[in-house]
Scaffold this motif. Sequence first.
Motif, PDB file in Angstrom:
ATOM      1  N   ILE A 179       0.872  -1.176   0.000  1.00  0.00           N
ATOM      2  CA  ILE A 179       0.000   0.000   0.000  1.00  0.00           C
ATOM      3  C   ILE A 179       0.907   1.222   0.000  1.00  0.00           C
ATOM      4  N   LEU A 180       0.615   2.175  -0.863  1.00  0.00           N
ATOM      5  CA  LEU A 180       1.392   3.413  -0.895  1.00  0.00           C
ATOM      6  C   LEU A 180       0.526   4.533  -0.327  1.00  0.00           C
ATOM      7  N   ASP A 238      -5.560  -5.315   7.019  1.00  0.00           N
ATOM      8  CA  ASP A 238      -4.828  -6.465   7.514  1.00  0.00           C
ATOM      9  C   ASP A 238      -3.427  -6.526   6.899  1.00  0.00           C
ATOM     10  N   ALA A 239      -2.715  -5.399   6.994  1.00  0.00           N
ATOM     11  CA  ALA A 239      -1.365  -5.291   6.429  1.00  0.00           C
ATOM     12  C   ALA A 239      -0.337  -5.260   7.551  1.00  0.00           C
ATOM     13  N   LYS A 240       0.894  -5.660   7.223  1.00  0.00           N
ATOM     14  CA  LYS A 240       2.004  -5.507   8.162  1.00  0.00           C
ATOM     15  C   LYS A 240       2.565  -4.089   7.952  1.00  0.00           C
ATOM     16  N   PRO A 241       3.134  -3.474   9.007  1.00  0.00           N
ATOM     17  CA  PRO A 241       3.689  -2.124   8.821  1.00  0.00           C
ATOM     18  C   PRO A 241       4.657  -2.049   7.629  1.00  0.00           C
ATOM     19  N   ALA A 242       5.425  -3.118   7.407  1.00  0.00           N
ATOM     20  CA  ALA A 242       6.393  -3.090   6.308  1.00  0.00           C
ATOM     21  C   ALA A 242       5.717  -3.086   4.935  1.00  0.00           C
ATOM     22  N   GLN A 243       4.422  -3.446   4.886  1.00  0.00           N
ATOM     23  CA  GLN A 243       3.702  -3.433   3.600  1.00  0.00           C
ATOM     24  C   GLN A 243       3.093  -2.064   3.286  1.00  0.00           C
ATOM     25  N   VAL A 244       3.309  -1.107   4.180  1.00  0.00           N
ATOM     26  CA  VAL A 244       2.742   0.229   3.959  1.00  0.00           C
ATOM     27  C   VAL A 244       3.892   1.221   3.808  1.00  0.00           C
ATOM     28  N   GLU A 245       3.994   1.807   2.619  1.00  0.00           N
ATOM     29  CA  GLU A 245       5.070   2.771   2.384  1.00  0.00           C
ATOM     30  C   GLU A 245       4.495   4.179   2.313  1.00  0.00           C
TER      31      GLU A 245
END
Length: 396
Positions: A179-180, A238-245
Amino acid sequence: MSRPQQITVLGATGSIGLSTLDVIARHPQRYQVFALSGFSRLSELLALCVKHSPRFAVVPEAVVARTLQDDLRAAGLSTRVLVGEEGLCQVASDPEVDAVMAAIVGAAGLRPTLAAVEAGKKILLANKEALVMSGALFMQAVRKSGSVLLPIDSEHNAIFQCMPQDFARGLGAVGVRRILLTASGGPFRQTPMAELAHVTPEQACAHPNWSMGRKISVDSASMMNKGLELIEACWLFDAKPAQVEVVIHPQSVIHSLVDYIDGSVLAQLGNPDMRTPIANALAWPERIDSGVAPLDLFAIARLDFQAPDETRFPCLRLARQAAEAGDSAPAMLNAANEVAVAAFLDGRVRYPEIASIIEEVLGLEPVVAVNDLEAVFTADAKARVLAGQWLSRHGR
Ligand code: NAD
Ligand code: MG
């Protein structure tokens, strides 16, 4: 035609509340105001009641309630005035209500928003702090009651629009890589670092693209807002913090993007006006007119992007750390931030000290599990005490 949907607007006198009422007023056949709440601007709340004739109005105290009740009667309205958190929870969960706009700012919105979730209402969630504080419990309650949760935060509403309908299966299962999350960078994106110690609340609240309440405006200046939104995105999708930029995009035209494993990147664009996400969530899965002007790409001409600088924006780093730590850490981050921002708005602390206060509070308390609401409020209260101790130690 079916009866209009009954809408409760919590935080009606605020920026999001007023934008919501603007959209509702454009569609009287679809929506009717069931209840409105206000906390401080009570003459404005009275004017809103006169305009929208709600069944209920909610105010913080009994004395204020009596005055408002008298004024409403004098205006020929049968609106009943309720008091305090109990009143908020009542209008959030009333069997006649179809949807609740959760637009109270800060931790004060958590209990009423949860009351709406537990009653299985359609939730239009602006009050990001509620989700940040109690994400696991909040999402558990959503699943249990079958409540429909629609994000109002422009970024999360954009992500929601760019996600496939079945995103609840998990990001991997639906082919999403990351996710951006876009951020404007706020009013201090280019301010020389040495000047940040002297910026005023008025400068912090002068957001280049958005007109918002004072607390979220300061959060946008410090980028704590983006940090809270990172945590919000993790729970909603339901994302991990590392999946959100986080991507700085100064024009605030792209409200966020979703990056798929086939290389497709879907974005949602629009003028920076909260009536778009509000109308989107109110009518979902249909579309209605929001009153927002069409986007003029020729007038915008260019879109810029840059990576965030965590030295300039330490709050973003602190929020990412809290997101990774989980459990009580986000509730403590949020509470320390609420105290620090209120003190900054009162002129008691300097802008860079907002991050110092939060960093100290997070460093002083071990992260503990939060298995019930009581534990969330205990973490919140602890952080407020510790932030208060910072203030008194520094003579503020
Ligand atoms: P605001 O300050 O303009 O309005 C806040 C509302 O909450 C007001 O109606 C106020 O009376 C009420 N309120 C304040 N303290 C209260 C308390 N202790 N108990 C009960 N009610 C209380 O804020 P806003 O900009 O409208 O933001 C509201 C929420 O929406 C925040 O959580 C914010 O992060 C979120 N949000 C706002 C925007 C925006 O564009 N304004 C965008 C995204 C998300
Ligand atoms: Mg936002």
